[in-house]
Design a protein around this motif. Structure first.
Motif, short mmCIF file in Angstrom:
data_model
loop_
_atom_site.label_atom_id
_atom_site.label_comp_id
_atom_site.label_asym_id
_atom_site.label_seq_id
_atom_site.Cartn_x
_atom_site.Cartn_y
_atom_site.Cartn_z
N ASN A 191 0.82 -1.21 0.00
CA ASN A 191 0.00 0.00 0.00
C ASN A 191 0.85 1.26 0.00
O ASN A 191 0.47 2.29 -0.55
CB ASN A 191 -0.93 0.00 1.22
CG ASN A 191 -1.89 -1.18 1.20
OD1 ASN A 191 -2.42 -1.52 0.15
ND2 ASN A 191 -2.09 -1.80 2.35
N ASP A 192 2.01 1.19 0.63
CA ASP A 192 2.90 2.35 0.73
C ASP A 192 4.27 1.94 0.19
O ASP A 192 4.95 1.12 0.79
CB ASP A 192 3.01 2.81 2.18
CG ASP A 192 3.89 4.05 2.32
OD1 ASP A 192 4.32 4.60 1.28
OD2 ASP A 192 4.15 4.45 3.47
N THR A 193 4.67 2.51 -0.95
CA THR A 193 5.94 2.14 -1.56
C THR A 193 7.07 3.09 -1.19
O THR A 193 8.18 2.96 -1.70
CB THR A 193 5.80 2.10 -3.10
OG1 THR A 193 5.38 3.39 -3.57
CG2 THR A 193 4.80 1.04 -3.53
N ALA A 194 6.82 4.04 -0.33
CA ALA A 194 7.86 5.00 0.07
C ALA A 194 9.05 4.25 0.66
O ALA A 194 8.89 3.39 1.53
CB ALA A 194 7.31 5.99 1.08
#
Length: 253
Positions: A46-49
């Motif tokens: 969901n979060d690729t940071a």
């Protein structure tokens, strides 16, 4: 292919141990490519940071896109012939090599005598195995270049990259292979490899059971001028040997 150059080894006797292929160790020669997070399912991303290779979510949330995992190069605009390099894709079906074995202190090891290295001076070359098979591996043998000499003065090479090019390494230059810097890596069929433009390397060496073969999708550029597409050096009776990981005789029973 252009006429090979023959190199006299002058008594050089080298044994190089092959090690597992890893991205950082291979960077001076090209790119090792594999899923950097094989245990991460796209549904959980969901979060690729902070993820490797500036990863982003793609395909309506069903995929992770790792960007620029390998740098593909076409430097044929510097080829002396003036002929344009065009994209070429081929399949290589490589039979597993029957390697000689050497017994060392009760441990049997496969060895690979290095008798030829080649390079593609104006293009990168990428090998992608087409099937993941835990029994199959392949051997990647590479070497840096020496300083230019009279022996290689007839070999054309690019002098620079276009302005603004992002690259992980300098162009290796015109010189013949520096055998004292030769490295060897064992790759699995979950890994692809890109040889950087001008990188000296062995022709593909598939490993595994004698009746097996590995299919590779191979991508590069070419212009059908032999000395610009591929340059090759041969060594006499080889005294440069790659030693694979040890295999005890008991493990073969």
């Amino acid at each position: 292919m252009a006429t090979p150059i023959k190199i006299r080894l002058n008594g050089l006797d080298m044994v190089v141990d092959a090690v597992p292929l890893e991205l950082e160790a291979f960077k001076p020669f090209g790119d090792a490519v594999a899923n950097p997070q094989p245990n991460l399912h796209p549904a959980m991303a969901n979060d690729t940071a902070g993820m490797p290779f500036d990863a982003i979510v793609a395909n309506q949330g069903t995929a992770i896109k790792y960007q620029h995992v390998s740098r593909i190069e076409n430097l044929y605009d510097q080829a002396p012939s003036g002929r344009t390099g065009v994209a070429v894709s081929n399949m290589f079906t490589c039979a597993s090599r029957a390697l000689p074995r050497r017994l060392e202190v009760g441990v049997e090891r496969e060895i690979f005598p290095v008798t030829v290295l080649e390079r593609h001076p104006f293009t990168s070359q990428t090998f992608v195995p087409l099937r993941a098979d835990p029994q199959s591996r392949y051997l990647v043998v590479v070497a840096p270049s020496l300083s230019p000499s009279a022996q290689d003065q007839q070999l054309p090479v690019p002098s620079s990259r276009p302005p603004g090019t992002i690259a992980n390494r300098e162009l290796p230059g015109r010189g013949l292979p520096d055998l004292k810097g030769l490295r060897a890596f064992i790759a699995t069929t979950n890994q692809a490899v890109t040889y950087g433009a001008g990188t000296w390397h062995s022709p593909m060496v598939a490993l595994g059971p004698a009746d097996k073969a590995i299919d590779f999708f191979v991508f590069q550029f070419a212009n059908e001028v032999s000395v610009e597409d591929c340059q090759e050096v041969l060594f006499g009776p080889s005294t440069v040997t790659v030693r694979l990981q040890p295999q005890s005789r008991a493990s073969k029973l």
